[in-house]
Design a protein around this motif. Structure first.
Motif, PDB file in Angstrom:
ATOM      1  N   CYS A  96      -0.926   1.091   0.349  1.00 23.67           N
ATOM      2  CA  CYS A  96      -1.121  -0.008   1.140  1.00 23.67           C
ATOM      3  C   CYS A  96      -0.241   0.574   2.180  1.00 23.67           C
ATOM      4  CB  CYS A  96       0.072  -0.896   0.585  1.00 23.67           C
ATOM      5  SG  CYS A  96      -0.427  -2.398  -0.895  1.00 23.67           S
ATOM      6  N   ARG A  97      -0.901  -0.111   3.472  1.00 21.31           N
ATOM      7  CA  ARG A  97      -0.074   0.721   4.404  1.00 21.31           C
ATOM      8  C   ARG A  97      -0.130   0.147   5.764  1.00 21.31           C
ATOM      9  NH1 ARG A  97      -4.276   3.872   3.443  1.00 21.31           N
ATOM     10  NH2 ARG A  97      -5.716   4.098   4.430  1.00 21.31           N
ATOM     11  N   ALA A 134       2.119  -4.170   1.578  1.00 22.24           N
ATOM     12  CA  ALA A 134       2.248  -3.498   1.915  1.00 22.24           C
ATOM     13  C   ALA A 134       3.968  -3.104   3.018  1.00 22.24           C
ATOM     14  CB  ALA A 134       1.817  -2.646   3.346  1.00 22.24           C
ATOM     15  N   THR A 169       0.708   5.686  11.699  1.00 26.97           N
ATOM     16  CA  THR A 169       0.694   4.370  10.450  1.00 26.97           C
ATOM     17  C   THR A 169       1.407   4.325   9.735  1.00 26.97           C
ATOM     18  OG1 THR A 169      -1.866   5.857   9.686  1.00 26.97           O
ATOM     19  CG2 THR A 169      -0.367   4.654   7.775  1.00 26.97           C
ATOM     20  N   VAL A 187       6.756   0.767  -1.333  1.00 29.45           N
ATOM     21  CA  VAL A 187       6.407   1.642  -1.557  1.00 29.45           C
ATOM     22  C   VAL A 187       7.320   2.148  -2.865  1.00 29.45           C
ATOM     23  CG1 VAL A 187       5.799   4.526  -1.789  1.00 29.45           C
ATOM     24  CG2 VAL A 187       5.003   3.050   0.133  1.00 29.45           C
ATOM     25  N   ARG A 234       4.306   2.779   6.467  1.00 27.06           N
ATOM     26  CA  ARG A 234       4.584   2.344   5.615  1.00 27.06           C
ATOM     27  C   ARG A 234       6.091   2.109   5.167  1.00 27.06           C
ATOM     28  NH1 ARG A 234       1.017   4.679   1.033  1.00 27.06           N
ATOM     29  NH2 ARG A 234      -0.351   5.732   1.574  1.00 27.06           N
TER      30      ARG A 234
END
Length: 151
Positions: free
Chosen positions: A69-70, A121, A6, A13, A8
């Motif tokens: 969001c990622r 993202a 995962t 962010v 980001r």
């Protein structure tokens, strides 16, 4: 590359978090102003202030949902988790990964044979220069795409 990873973009962010904080502040400030100045203003101005309040709260909630969001990378492809849904793209369907955007934002564009995707993202403000975390995200996407092509 067997386990899902995962990612980001820290800059994206940060942008969403800043928007939530500012809009949260205004969602408190506008009603306080309306209550304090409500007796001096007319009905129309108070109604317009109420409409402004609803718009600010809706924008704050929308940006708060954007904090989820990622990107989830695995051996088969990449999943972009958006505020309201997901986009799944297989590595062999991706033809190009490019950084572009408009006058205000940097965006990563994932091109496929069927079209292009601009996941939120990977959207950052241009005011702060080209973010290193965005470059790192693009490099990681390219590395996974090349590794999937070799397998």
């Amino acid at each position: 590359m067997n386990e899902p990873r995962t990612l980001r973009c820290r800059a994206a962010v940060g942008r969403k978090l800043l928007a939530v904080v500012l809009l949260g502040y205004f969602s408190v400030a506008v009603p306080v102003y309306l209550v304090m100045a409500g007796n001096d203003e007319g009905v129309v101005e108070t109604l317009l202030g109420g409409c402004l309040y609803v718009v600010i709260v809706a924008a704050a909630v929308g940006n708060a949902f954007g904090l989820r969001c990622r990107m989830i990378l695995d051996a088969e492809g990449v999943t972009f988790v958006q505020s309201a849904g997901e986009i799944r793209v297989a590595w062999n369907d991706i033809t190009a990964i490019e950084v572009g955007g408009d006058a205000h934002t940097w965006e990563v564009e994932i091109r496929t044979a069927t079209g292009s995707h601009r996941p939120s993202a990977l959207k950052c403000l241009r005011w702060f220069g080209h973010p290193r975390s965005l470059r790192e995200a693009v490099e990681t996407l390219e590395r996974y795409r090349l590794a999937a092509g070799e397998a």
